[in-house]
Write a protein that holds these residues in place. Structure first.
Motif, PDB file in Angstrom:
ATOM      1  N   GLU A  98       0.843  -1.191   0.000  1.00 14.98           N
ATOM      2  CA  GLU A  98       0.000   0.000   0.000  1.00 14.98           C
ATOM      3  C   GLU A  98       0.875   1.237   0.000  1.00 14.98           C
ATOM      4  N   ARG A  99       0.334   2.335  -0.571  1.00 12.60           N
ATOM      5  CA  ARG A  99       1.055   3.611  -0.543  1.00 12.60           C
ATOM      6  C   ARG A  99       0.052   4.750  -0.440  1.00 12.60           C
ATOM      7  N   THR A 100       0.509   5.827   0.176  1.00 14.27           N
ATOM      8  CA  THR A 100      -0.291   7.044   0.309  1.00 14.27           C
ATOM      9  C   THR A 100       0.575   8.221  -0.113  1.00 14.27           C
ATOM     10  N   LEU A 101       0.019   9.083  -0.955  1.00 12.83           N
ATOM     11  CA  LEU A 101       0.748  10.250  -1.452  1.00 12.83           C
ATOM     12  C   LEU A 101      -0.098  11.490  -1.198  1.00 12.83           C
ATOM     13  N   LEU A 102       0.445  12.408  -0.404  1.00 16.39           N
ATOM     14  CA  LEU A 102      -0.254  13.645  -0.042  1.00 16.39           C
ATOM     15  C   LEU A 102      -1.665  13.346   0.449  1.00 16.39           C
ATOM     16  N   GLY A 103      -1.765  12.318   1.283  1.00 19.58           N
ATOM     17  CA  GLY A 103      -3.024  11.981   1.934  1.00 19.58           C
ATOM     18  C   GLY A 103      -3.969  11.102   1.143  1.00 19.58           C
ATOM     19  N   SER A 104      -3.607  10.737  -0.079  1.00 18.00           N
ATOM     20  CA  SER A 104      -4.500   9.928  -0.913  1.00 18.00           C
ATOM     21  C   SER A 104      -3.896   8.559  -1.190  1.00 18.00           C
ATOM     22  N   ARG A 105      -4.749   7.533  -1.162  1.00 19.69           N
ATOM     23  CA  ARG A 105      -4.299   6.193  -1.535  1.00 19.69           C
ATOM     24  C   ARG A 105      -4.259   6.026  -3.046  1.00 19.69           C
ATOM     25  N   PHE A 106      -4.683   7.047  -3.770  1.00 15.24           N
ATOM     26  CA  PHE A 106      -4.683   7.022  -5.231  1.00 15.24           C
ATOM     27  C   PHE A 106      -3.774   8.151  -5.719  1.00 15.24           C
ATOM     28  N   PRO A 107      -2.488   7.879  -5.908  1.00 22.29           N
ATOM     29  CA  PRO A 107      -1.512   8.939  -6.180  1.00 22.29           C
ATOM     30  C   PRO A 107      -1.865   9.836  -7.358  1.00 22.29           C
ATOM     31  N   ARG A 108      -2.498   9.300  -8.380  1.00 22.80           N
ATOM     32  CA  ARG A 108      -2.792  10.126  -9.558  1.00 22.80           C
ATOM     33  C   ARG A 108      -3.800  11.231  -9.240  1.00 22.80           C
ATOM     34  N   ASP A 109      -4.576  11.055  -8.178  1.00 23.20           N
ATOM     35  CA  ASP A 109      -5.513  12.107  -7.775  1.00 23.20           C
ATOM     36  C   ASP A 109      -4.785  13.350  -7.281  1.00 23.20           C
ATOM     37  N   ARG A 110      -3.500  13.223  -6.960  1.00 19.05           N
ATOM     38  CA  ARG A 110      -2.710  14.346  -6.439  1.00 19.05           C
ATOM     39  C   ARG A 110      -1.678  14.827  -7.460  1.00 19.05           C
ATOM     40  N   SER A 111      -1.809  14.428  -8.710  1.00 14.62           N
ATOM     41  CA  SER A 111      -0.758  14.703  -9.696  1.00 14.62           C
ATOM     42  C   SER A 111      -0.515  16.195  -9.892  1.00 14.62           C
ATOM     43  N   ASP A 112      -1.564  17.037  -9.770  1.00 16.29           N
ATOM     44  CA  ASP A 112      -1.369  18.474  -9.950  1.00 16.29           C
ATOM     45  C   ASP A 112      -0.573  19.106  -8.820  1.00 16.29           C
ATOM     46  N   GLN A 113      -0.420  18.379  -7.716  1.00 16.57           N
ATOM     47  CA  GLN A 113       0.333  18.886  -6.570  1.00 16.57           C
ATOM     48  C   GLN A 113       1.740  18.301  -6.513  1.00 16.57           C
ATOM     49  N   VAL A 114       2.117  17.580  -7.574  1.00 17.94           N
ATOM     50  CA  VAL A 114       3.414  16.898  -7.618  1.00 17.94           C
ATOM     51  C   VAL A 114       4.228  17.426  -8.796  1.00 17.94           C
ATOM     52  N   GLY A 115       5.529  17.629  -8.575  1.00 20.40           N
ATOM     53  CA  GLY A 115       6.471  17.872  -9.657  1.00 20.40           C
ATOM     54  C   GLY A 115       7.368  16.661  -9.794  1.00 20.40           C
ATOM     55  N   TYR A 116       7.595  16.221 -11.021  1.00 21.27           N
ATOM     56  CA  TYR A 116       8.342  14.972 -11.230  1.00 21.27           C
ATOM     57  C   TYR A 116       9.375  15.149 -12.327  1.00 21.27           C
ATOM     58  N   LEU A 117      10.627  14.849 -12.011  1.00 19.69           N
ATOM     59  CA  LEU A 117      11.702  14.820 -12.993  1.00 19.69           C
ATOM     60  C   LEU A 117      12.122  13.369 -13.163  1.00 19.69           C
ATOM     61  N   PRO A 118      11.731  12.717 -14.257  1.00 20.41           N
ATOM     62  CA  PRO A 118      12.091  11.316 -14.441  1.00 20.41           C
ATOM     63  C   PRO A 118      13.559  11.151 -14.806  1.00 20.41           C
ATOM     64  N   GLU A 119      14.039   9.924 -14.665  1.00 21.73           N
ATOM     65  CA  GLU A 119      15.431   9.645 -15.025  1.00 21.73           C
ATOM     66  C   GLU A 119      15.644   9.851 -16.521  1.00 21.73           C
ATOM     67  N   GLU A 120      14.630   9.521 -17.319  1.00 23.11           N
ATOM     68  CA  GLU A 120      14.719   9.730 -18.766  1.00 23.11           C
ATOM     69  C   GLU A 120      14.269  11.164 -19.066  1.00 23.11           C
ATOM     70  N   ARG A 121      15.187  12.015 -19.497  1.00 24.34           N
ATOM     71  CA  ARG A 121      14.863  13.406 -19.754  1.00 24.34           C
ATOM     72  C   ARG A 121      14.150  13.535 -21.103  1.00 24.34           C
TER      73      ARG A 121
END
Length: 308
Positions: A61-84
């Motif tokens: 299980e995982r929780t991201l910014l209070g949600s068990r559904f991480p994609r629901d918080r995508s607008d509150q996340v910045g992501y720099l992937p390894e593949e630029r």
């Protein structure tokens, strides 16, 4: 109790018969810079992608910014992937604004913030340059600025220092600290210990898909004893017999593990024997040394950048 930006327990991800991630748990407090450390192939990227909801775990299980559904918080996340990846014909300002727009930021606001971010990162002169004209390091910084233009609560960076020259590495470190000071939580992976040692307030060490250590950098260093460097006034081979068994001669000095009862009694014996003290320093083990202890030297055989 401190609030968590990210938490997970028992994360498992299989690719065929191989467990790339094998029961990983993580707890990232809000407002901290948190490092996920490990050699290449340890499972760091797969773990981050599961935390973000890019791929689903087979177990756990995982929780991201209070949600068990991480994609629901995508607008509150910045992501720099390894593949630029940036559109090469876009101008820097527009590329950053475009990335913000994907997270719901109005275009005009994104362009204004993009100019401010480029100035603060020392790239204001390149605001209207096309991405294809930039060096690899500059393009990487532009993509990072695009990851923060919408002022996310959580910034996730996968091997952000890879391929950067020392000047751009310093710019990136300043940017990461600035985002933390703004109130964001920073979660980044790396296998280069120098950056983690300077930046991280807490770390997890992953190897073989498992968490081998979790805690502060100082707690990791404390797994190893202090070392002493002693330089006598009058050097002689006989000094070696008076020092701890692991003493190693380095030029006119000797390095050894601090005795359990302290160094005072040893110094008295050395002075009484006429060797004197020309120099003495107590050295704390670095994060690299602790990392080798945690992971095992055999896991680092093909990891030359780890010592950077």
């Amino acid at each position: 109790m401190q609030q968590l930006a990210v938490s997970a327990s028992g994360l498992v991800k299989r690719f065929g018969d191989r467990r790339a991630v094998d029961g990983v748990g993580i707890a990232v407090p809000k407002g901290l810079i948190y490092g996920v450390l490990g050699p290449n192939g340890a499972g760091k990227t797969t773990t981050l992608r599961m935390l973000l909801g890019i791929i689903e775990p087979d177990e756990g299980e995982r929780t991201l910014l209070g949600s068990r559904f991480p994609r629901d918080r995508s607008d509150q996340v910045g992501y720099l992937p390894e593949e630029r990846g940036l559109y090469p014909n876009m101008k820097c300002r527009e590329a950053i604004a475009f990335m913000g727009a994907l997270r719901g930021l109005p275009w005009a606001t994104g362009r204004k913030r993009a100019g401010e971010l480029l100035e603060s990162a020392g790239l204001g002169h390149a605001a209207d340059d096309k991405i294809r004209k930039l060096s690899k390091g500059m393009a990487q910084l532009v993509q990072l600025l695009g990851s923060v233009v919408h002022e996310p609560e959580l910034l996730v960076l996968d091997e952000p220092f890879s391929g950067l020259d020392p000047v751009n590495q310093e710019r990136l470190e300043l940017l990461i600290r600035g985002q933390r000071d703004r109130g964001a939580t920073i979660l980044f992976s790396t296998h280069v210990m120098a950056h983690a040692e300077r930046l991280c307030e807490r770390i997890s060490v992953i190897a073989g898909g498992k968490v081998r250590f979790e805690g502060t950098v100082d707690e990791a260093r404390a797994l190893l004893p202090l070392r002493a460097r002693y330089t006598p006034h009058h050097d002689a081979d006989a000094i070696g017999a008076m020092l701890p068994d692991d003493a190693v001669r380095e030029g006119g000095s000797w390095r050894f593990t601090m005795p359990d009862g302290g160094i005072e009694a040893l110094l008295v014996r050395l002075i009484d024997a006429g060797h004197g003290i020309s120099g003495l320093s107590i050295e704390r083990p670095g994060l690299h040394d602790a990392f080798v202890r945690i992971v095992g030297a055999e896991a680092l055989a093909d990891q030359p950048e780890t010592i950077a």
